[in-house]
Design a protein around this motif. Structure first.
Motif, short mmCIF file in Angstrom:
data_model
loop_
_atom_site.label_atom_id
_atom_site.label_comp_id
_atom_site.label_asym_id
_atom_site.label_seq_id
_atom_site.Cartn_x
_atom_site.Cartn_y
_atom_site.Cartn_z
N ASP A 146 1.01 -1.22 -0.34
CA ASP A 146 -0.31 -0.05 -0.04
C ASP A 146 0.68 1.36 -0.44
N VAL A 147 1.09 1.61 -0.81
CA VAL A 147 2.08 3.01 -1.01
C VAL A 147 1.41 4.64 -1.33
N LYS A 148 1.44 5.53 -0.97
CA LYS A 148 1.32 7.07 -1.10
C LYS A 148 2.54 7.48 -2.30
N THR A 149 2.75 8.29 -3.38
CA THR A 149 3.16 8.60 -3.68
C THR A 149 3.00 10.27 -4.18
N VAL A 150 3.48 11.22 -4.63
CA VAL A 150 3.87 12.00 -4.69
C VAL A 150 4.94 12.77 -5.55
N LYS A 151 4.09 13.60 -6.64
CA LYS A 151 4.40 13.31 -7.37
C LYS A 151 4.07 14.77 -8.09
N GLU A 152 5.87 15.37 -8.50
CA GLU A 152 6.11 17.37 -9.25
C GLU A 152 6.01 16.55 -11.05
N THR A 153 4.74 17.66 -10.95
CA THR A 153 4.62 18.76 -12.24
C THR A 153 5.73 19.19 -12.89
N VAL A 154 6.07 19.93 -13.50
CA VAL A 154 6.27 20.92 -13.88
C VAL A 154 6.02 21.83 -15.58
N GLU A 155 5.26 22.89 -14.84
CA GLU A 155 4.69 23.57 -16.27
C GLU A 155 4.98 25.25 -16.61
N HIS A 156 5.54 25.35 -17.70
CA HIS A 156 6.31 26.77 -18.29
C HIS A 156 5.32 26.74 -19.30
N LYS A 157 5.11 28.11 -19.09
CA LYS A 157 4.06 28.92 -19.83
C LYS A 157 4.31 30.41 -20.50
N TYR A 158 3.82 31.28 -20.63
CA TYR A 158 3.96 32.97 -21.05
C TYR A 158 2.54 33.14 -20.79
N VAL A 159 2.63 34.29 -19.54
CA VAL A 159 1.17 34.51 -19.24
C VAL A 159 0.80 35.65 -19.41
N VAL A 160 0.11 36.09 -20.31
CA VAL A 160 -0.56 37.94 -19.86
C VAL A 160 -1.52 37.63 -19.13
N GLU A 161 -1.45 38.48 -18.32
CA GLU A 161 -2.89 38.71 -17.46
C GLU A 161 -3.00 39.70 -17.55
N ASN A 162 -4.45 40.13 -17.15
CA ASN A 162 -5.41 41.73 -17.45
C ASN A 162 -4.93 42.52 -15.88
N ILE A 163 -4.25 43.49 -15.55
CA ILE A 163 -4.17 44.18 -14.64
C ILE A 163 -4.97 45.33 -14.10
N ALA A 164 -5.98 45.28 -12.94
CA ALA A 164 -7.25 46.19 -12.94
C ALA A 164 -6.62 47.57 -13.08
N PRO A 165 -7.01 48.64 -13.36
CA PRO A 165 -6.37 50.20 -13.83
C PRO A 165 -6.39 50.62 -11.96
N GLU A 166 -6.51 50.47 -11.67
CA GLU A 166 -7.18 51.30 -10.40
C GLU A 166 -6.05 50.72 -9.54
N ASN A 167 -4.97 49.37 -10.05
CA ASN A 167 -3.77 49.19 -9.70
C ASN A 167 -3.02 49.39 -9.66
N VAL A 168 -2.32 49.69 -10.57
CA VAL A 168 -1.42 50.05 -11.03
C VAL A 168 -1.09 51.89 -10.94
N PHE A 169 -0.20 51.82 -10.59
CA PHE A 169 0.24 53.37 -9.83
C PHE A 169 1.87 54.02 -11.04
N ILE A 170 1.74 55.57 -12.00
CA ILE A 170 2.50 55.23 -12.48
C ILE A 170 3.01 56.79 -12.26
N ASP A 171 4.37 57.02 -12.70
CA ASP A 171 4.58 57.95 -12.61
C ASP A 171 3.88 59.34 -13.44
N GLU A 172 3.37 60.67 -12.35
CA GLU A 172 2.77 61.31 -13.41
C GLU A 172 3.52 62.28 -13.90
#
Length: 300
Positions: free
Chosen positions: A112-138
């Motif tokens: 009777d065995v318990k195993t742990v398997k690690e899977t490494v996923e590589h990807k390029y992510v493009v995600e949105n940022i809410a405008p109110e969470n961005v602060f920029i030099d005026e």
């Protein structure tokens, strides 16, 4: 160069349209730009390690060896014996006759065995940022010439541990929004989406800022772009300070204003018309209501 260009195009299409929800990213990006002046996306390379725990009951030694060959790590193993019926040839009294099959019971080890398997996923992510969470030099006119850009986000303790922050450091960080409450835009959006002013686990989260700052630690050397990740405002706790090549963000605005990073949204052009129409319709409906159901006058 035509073949190289076609190959590069196919690669970009795969990274954006296959590894990301491209329609949702573009839709939200354009929506933010049309409604709130500026739309922002962040792009980065993500390496995610997923641990999967599996249980196997009553497997043989050969099956256990196969699991190890497939990269599984044994976290717990228990050996036990089971009785397995087996057919074996048994000689008969008459030597001229072939052996007769006889069923016997044998003790066979299983695991009777318990195993742990690690899977490494590589990807390029493009995600949105809410405008109110961005602060920029005026004084910036674009992302490239901004001396300061910061992105606010909420992180759980597990997120910080995955980033490599030590548990002893996490214990000293301020929890919850605290000194940095939600903006009006965020409160209005959450109320429309029926989201309460809370996070998973109540106040058991941390407000982190991922800032990109151009500065030099030595006054005699030129400024470099640093990625500074810190927690808190009044007494910020700097977690990471790394020199980077670029700000991994892209911005979109429907109407560009000269010499300013903030453009003009489509909503601003029609907001006055909307207010006028609202006032006219409200007055017209009030007039119709008064005409249909005039007030009663009671004489003494």
């Amino acid at each position: 160069f035509a073949d190289q260009a076609a190959q590069a195009t196919d690669m970009v299409n795969y990274l954006f349209f296959e590894q990301n929800d491209a329609f949702k990213v573009l839709y939200t990006w354009f929506w933010d730009a049309l409604v709130t002046k500026n739309g922002f996306v962040k792009y980065y390379f993500d390496e995610k390690t997923t641990k999967t725990e599996e249980k196997y009951t009553g497997i043989t030694e050969m099956q256990l060896a196969k699991l190890l060959e497939n990269g599984a790590t044994i976290s717990e193993v228990k050996e036990r014996m089971i009785e397995v019926p087996t057919v074996v040839p048994q000689p008969q009294q008459d030597p001229n006759l072939p052996p007769a099959p006889v069923e016997v019971t044998q003790q066979v080890p299983v695991y009777d065995v318990k195993t742990v398997k690690e899977t490494v996923e590589h990807k390029y992510v493009v995600e949105n940022i809410a405008p109110e969470n961005v602060f920029i030099d005026e004084y910036a006119t674009c992302i490239d010439d901004a001396r300061f850009i910061a992105i606010k986000s909420k992180k759980t303790r597990s997120d910080l541990l995955a980033m490599g922050v030590k548990p002893s450091v996490i214990d000293e960080l301020p929890k919850g929004a605290g000194e940095f409450p939600l903006t009006d835009d965020a409160v209005e959006r959450d109320s429309v989406n029926d989201i309460e002013d809370a996070f998973i686990g109540g106040d058991d989260y941390y407000v982190l800022f991922e800032a990109y700052i151009r500065y030099s630690k030595d006054e005699n050397k030129e400024d470099k772009l640093h990625q500074v990740i810190f927690c808190g405002i009044n007494s910020p706790y700097i977690l990471f300070d790394t020199v980077v090549d670029e700000v991994p963000m892209a911005m979109l605005t429907p109407f560009i204003k000269p010499y300013s990073i903030n453009g003009e949204s489509l909503v601003e052009d029609v907001m006055d018309i909307q207010r006028v129409n609202t006032s006219l319709y409200r007055n017209m409906l009030d007039y119709i209501y008064q005409s249909i159901s005039p007030p009663w006058e009671v004489e003494d």
